[in-house]
Scaffold this motif. Structure first.
Motif, PDB file in Angstrom:
ATOM      1  N   GLN A  29       0.820  -1.208   0.000  1.00 41.43           N
ATOM      2  CA  GLN A  29       0.000   0.000   0.000  1.00 41.43           C
ATOM      3  C   GLN A  29       0.854   1.258   0.000  1.00 41.43           C
ATOM      4  O   GLN A  29       0.404   2.302  -0.463  1.00 41.43           O
ATOM      5  CB  GLN A  29      -0.950   0.009   1.197  1.00 41.43           C
ATOM      6  N   THR A  30       2.075   1.148   0.452  1.00 39.99           N
ATOM      7  CA  THR A  30       3.004   2.277   0.411  1.00 39.99           C
ATOM      8  C   THR A  30       3.206   2.744  -1.024  1.00 39.99           C
ATOM      9  O   THR A  30       3.363   3.933  -1.284  1.00 39.99           O
ATOM     10  CB  THR A  30       4.358   1.870   1.030  1.00 39.99           C
ATOM     11  N   PHE A  31       3.188   1.806  -1.963  1.00 42.77           N
ATOM     12  CA  PHE A  31       3.339   2.126  -3.381  1.00 42.77           C
ATOM     13  C   PHE A  31       1.985   2.379  -4.045  1.00 42.77           C
ATOM     14  O   PHE A  31       1.872   3.210  -4.933  1.00 42.77           O
ATOM     15  CB  PHE A  31       4.036   0.977  -4.114  1.00 42.77           C
ATOM     16  N   GLN A  32       0.976   1.626  -3.612  1.00 47.41           N
ATOM     17  CA  GLN A  32      -0.330   1.682  -4.272  1.00 47.41           C
ATOM     18  C   GLN A  32      -1.042   3.019  -4.066  1.00 47.41           C
ATOM     19  O   GLN A  32      -1.649   3.538  -5.004  1.00 47.41           O
ATOM     20  CB  GLN A  32      -1.218   0.537  -3.784  1.00 47.41           C
ATOM     21  N   TRP A  33      -1.000   3.557  -2.871  1.00 46.67           N
ATOM     22  CA  TRP A  33      -1.698   4.831  -2.605  1.00 46.67           C
ATOM     23  C   TRP A  33      -1.185   5.958  -3.496  1.00 46.67           C
ATOM     24  O   TRP A  33      -1.980   6.626  -4.155  1.00 46.67           O
ATOM     25  CB  TRP A  33      -1.589   5.231  -1.130  1.00 46.67           C
ATOM     26  N   PRO A  34       0.128   6.206  -3.524  1.00 48.74           N
ATOM     27  CA  PRO A  34       0.612   7.293  -4.388  1.00 48.74           C
ATOM     28  C   PRO A  34       0.296   7.064  -5.869  1.00 48.74           C
ATOM     29  O   PRO A  34      -0.060   8.004  -6.579  1.00 48.74           O
ATOM     30  CB  PRO A  34       2.126   7.320  -4.148  1.00 48.74           C
ATOM     31  N   LEU A  35       0.406   5.817  -6.335  1.00 43.48           N
ATOM     32  CA  LEU A  35       0.102   5.537  -7.734  1.00 43.48           C
ATOM     33  C   LEU A  35      -1.384   5.756  -8.036  1.00 43.48           C
ATOM     34  O   LEU A  35      -1.736   6.308  -9.082  1.00 43.48           O
ATOM     35  CB  LEU A  35       0.511   4.104  -8.093  1.00 43.48           C
ATOM     36  N   SER A  36      -2.236   5.342  -7.115  1.00 44.03           N
ATOM     37  CA  SER A  36      -3.682   5.558  -7.296  1.00 44.03           C
ATOM     38  C   SER A  36      -4.000   7.044  -7.315  1.00 44.03           C
ATOM     39  O   SER A  36      -4.771   7.515  -8.161  1.00 44.03           O
ATOM     40  CB  SER A  36      -4.467   4.879  -6.172  1.00 44.03           C
ATOM     41  N   LEU A  37      -3.416   7.776  -6.382  1.00 40.25           N
ATOM     42  CA  LEU A  37      -3.654   9.216  -6.327  1.00 40.25           C
ATOM     43  C   LEU A  37      -3.111   9.919  -7.573  1.00 40.25           C
ATOM     44  O   LEU A  37      -3.738  10.849  -8.088  1.00 40.25           O
ATOM     45  CB  LEU A  37      -3.044   9.812  -5.062  1.00 40.25           C
ATOM     46  N   LEU A  38      -1.966   9.457  -8.068  1.00 43.82           N
ATOM     47  CA  LEU A  38      -1.399  10.034  -9.287  1.00 43.82           C
ATOM     48  C   LEU A  38      -2.336   9.799 -10.473  1.00 43.82           C
ATOM     49  O   LEU A  38      -2.592  10.723 -11.250  1.00 43.82           O
ATOM     50  CB  LEU A  38      -0.018   9.436  -9.573  1.00 43.82           C
ATOM     51  N   ALA A  39      -2.861   8.585 -10.612  1.00 38.26           N
ATOM     52  CA  ALA A  39      -3.783   8.274 -11.713  1.00 38.26           C
ATOM     53  C   ALA A  39      -5.018   9.166 -11.631  1.00 38.26           C
ATOM     54  O   ALA A  39      -5.457   9.742 -12.640  1.00 38.26           O
ATOM     55  CB  ALA A  39      -4.186   6.802 -11.672  1.00 38.26           C
ATOM     56  N   LEU A  40      -5.567   9.331 -10.443  1.00 40.06           N
ATOM     57  CA  LEU A  40      -6.759  10.164 -10.277  1.00 40.06           C
ATOM     58  C   LEU A  40      -6.443  11.645 -10.496  1.00 40.06           C
ATOM     59  O   LEU A  40      -7.258  12.372 -11.068  1.00 40.06           O
ATOM     60  CB  LEU A  40      -7.370   9.941  -8.896  1.00 40.06           C
ATOM     61  N   ALA A  41      -5.267  12.089 -10.081  1.00 37.96           N
ATOM     62  CA  ALA A  41      -4.877  13.491 -10.279  1.00 37.96           C
ATOM     63  C   ALA A  41      -4.703  13.808 -11.760  1.00 37.96           C
ATOM     64  O   ALA A  41      -5.124  14.873 -12.229  1.00 37.96           O
ATOM     65  CB  ALA A  41      -3.587  13.794  -9.518  1.00 37.96           C
ATOM     66  N   ILE A  42      -4.104  12.896 -12.502  1.00 34.03           N
ATOM     67  CA  ILE A  42      -3.935  13.102 -13.946  1.00 34.03           C
ATOM     68  C   ILE A  42      -5.290  13.225 -14.618  1.00 34.03           C
ATOM     69  O   ILE A  42      -5.509  14.110 -15.453  1.00 34.03           O
ATOM     70  CB  ILE A  42      -3.096  11.962 -14.568  1.00 34.03           C
ATOM     71  N   VAL A  43      -6.231  12.360 -14.237  1.00 33.23           N
ATOM     72  CA  VAL A  43      -7.582  12.438 -14.808  1.00 33.23           C
ATOM     73  C   VAL A  43      -8.252  13.751 -14.419  1.00 33.23           C
ATOM     74  O   VAL A  43      -8.868  14.414 -15.263  1.00 33.23           O
ATOM     75  CB  VAL A  43      -8.436  11.228 -14.376  1.00 33.23           C
ATOM     76  N   ALA A  44      -8.128  14.157 -13.176  1.00 36.19           N
ATOM     77  CA  ALA A  44      -8.777  15.393 -12.719  1.00 36.19           C
ATOM     78  C   ALA A  44      -8.227  16.616 -13.451  1.00 36.19           C
ATOM     79  O   ALA A  44      -8.995  17.458 -13.930  1.00 36.19           O
ATOM     80  CB  ALA A  44      -8.602  15.552 -11.210  1.00 36.19           C
ATOM     81  N   VAL A  45      -6.914  16.719 -13.553  1.00 37.07           N
ATOM     82  CA  VAL A  45      -6.304  17.855 -14.235  1.00 37.07           C
ATOM     83  C   VAL A  45      -6.690  17.849 -15.717  1.00 37.07           C
ATOM     84  O   VAL A  45      -7.036  18.893 -16.289  1.00 37.07           O
ATOM     85  CB  VAL A  45      -4.759  17.840 -14.054  1.00 37.07           C
ATOM     86  N   SER A  46      -6.642  16.681 -16.323  1.00 37.72           N
ATOM     87  CA  SER A  46      -7.016  16.582 -17.735  1.00 37.72           C
ATOM     88  C   SER A  46      -8.485  16.898 -17.947  1.00 37.72           C
ATOM     89  O   SER A  46      -8.850  17.533 -18.943  1.00 37.72           O
ATOM     90  CB  SER A  46      -6.702  15.179 -18.260  1.00 37.72           C
ATOM     91  N   ALA A  47      -9.336  16.459 -17.034  1.00 37.42           N
ATOM     92  CA  ALA A  47     -10.775  16.739 -17.158  1.00 37.42           C
ATOM     93  C   ALA A  47     -11.034  18.241 -17.120  1.00 37.42           C
ATOM     94  O   ALA A  47     -11.852  18.752 -17.899  1.00 37.42           O
ATOM     95  CB  ALA A  47     -11.548  16.031 -16.059  1.00 37.42           C
ATOM     96  N   VAL A  48     -10.338  18.949 -16.256  1.00 33.72           N
ATOM     97  CA  VAL A  48     -10.494  20.408 -16.189  1.00 33.72           C
ATOM     98  C   VAL A  48     -10.046  21.028 -17.513  1.00 33.72           C
ATOM     99  O   VAL A  48     -10.737  21.884 -18.081  1.00 33.72           O
ATOM    100  CB  VAL A  48      -9.691  21.000 -15.000  1.00 33.72           C
ATOM    101  N   ARG A  49      -8.916  20.575 -18.016  1.00 40.68           N
ATOM    102  CA  ARG A  49      -8.395  21.099 -19.291  1.00 40.68           C
ATOM    103  C   ARG A  49      -9.369  20.823 -20.436  1.00 40.68           C
ATOM    104  O   ARG A  49      -9.695  21.716 -21.215  1.00 40.68           O
ATOM    105  CB  ARG A  49      -7.042  20.456 -19.578  1.00 40.68           C
ATOM    106  N   PHE A  50      -9.817  19.580 -20.543  1.00 39.08           N
ATOM    107  CA  PHE A  50     -10.738  19.226 -21.623  1.00 39.08           C
ATOM    108  C   PHE A  50     -12.073  19.946 -21.479  1.00 39.08           C
ATOM    109  O   PHE A  50     -12.661  20.379 -22.469  1.00 39.08           O
ATOM    110  CB  PHE A  50     -10.965  17.714 -21.692  1.00 39.08           C
ATOM    111  N   THR A  51     -12.547  20.114 -20.249  1.00 35.59           N
ATOM    112  CA  THR A  51     -13.812  20.815 -20.028  1.00 35.59           C
ATOM    113  C   THR A  51     -13.719  22.258 -20.504  1.00 35.59           C
ATOM    114  O   THR A  51     -14.646  22.765 -21.147  1.00 35.59           O
ATOM    115  CB  THR A  51     -14.207  20.754 -18.540  1.00 35.59           C
TER     116      THR A  51
END
Length: 189
Positions: free
Chosen positions: A85-107
């Motif tokens: 989970q030490t690795f999984q949490w940051p990777l999960s958050l990174l995946a969600l952050a990339i989607v969130a930032v991209s969603a704002v840009r695309f919107t």
């Protein structure tokens, strides 16, 4: 888990949906090219179509299962199963952050172009494809709490994971059809 029999019927259905989406994107790219659209239109649809062909191939070859088993094996081999989970949490958050930032840009781009303009439909499809990549990433990362959400039934036997997967695919398919329809209507004018 990988099965000796090959992909499940649901995986094959998913792969079929991805191929359908890819074909719609490729046909849209060809129509856009034939209509003399700017290079970004046809190229965008070809890239999205290629992504969905890759998703289909991954489903057919059970790539997610193979990679998931490989990652679990690595954690066990290095006796890090409890620390994963030490690795999984940051990777999960990174995946969600990339989607969130991209969603704002695309919107912003979609609003500026008009919600269903031709350029906006390409952005809708790009955003849905990026979300699909993030969903695949989250399934690979396999963080227990995220898995509990993704694989829990939402409506009857339908799991949230399936609903998201089908929804993102349908968004791309609808966007490709809308783009092609707008091309046809602009030619008639």
């Amino acid at each position: 888990m990988i099965t000796a029999e090959g992909p499940s019927e649901l995986s094959l259905l998913g792969a079929g949906l991805y191929v359908l989406v890819a074909l719609a994107c490729i046909m849209t790219a060809l129509a856009a090219r034939g209509a003399g659209e700017a290079r970004s239109g046809p190229r965008g649809w070809l890239v999205i179509g290629a992504c969905f062909l890759l998703f289909a191939l991954m489903r057919f070859l059970q790539t997610e299962d193979i990679l998931g088993d490989l990652l679990r094996g690595l954690f066990e081999r290095f006796d890090a199963r409890e620390d994963r989970q030490t690795f999984q949490w940051p990777l999960s958050l990174l995946a969600l952050a990339i989607v969130a930032v991209s969603a704002v840009r695309f919107t912003r781009r979609i609003r500026a172009a008009g919600i269903w303009s031709r350029s906006a439909t390409v952005d809708w499809a790009r955003m849905a494809t990026l979300c699909m990549v993030a969903l695949i990433g989250l399934r690979l990362i396999s963080l227990h709490r995220v898995d509990a959400i993704l694989f829990s039934p939402a409506i009857g036997p339908l799991r949230i994971n399936w609903m998201l997967d089908i929804g993102f695919s349908a968004t791309v398919l609808i966007a490709a059809l809308a783009y092609a329809g707008k091309l046809r209507s602009s030619r008639r004018m």
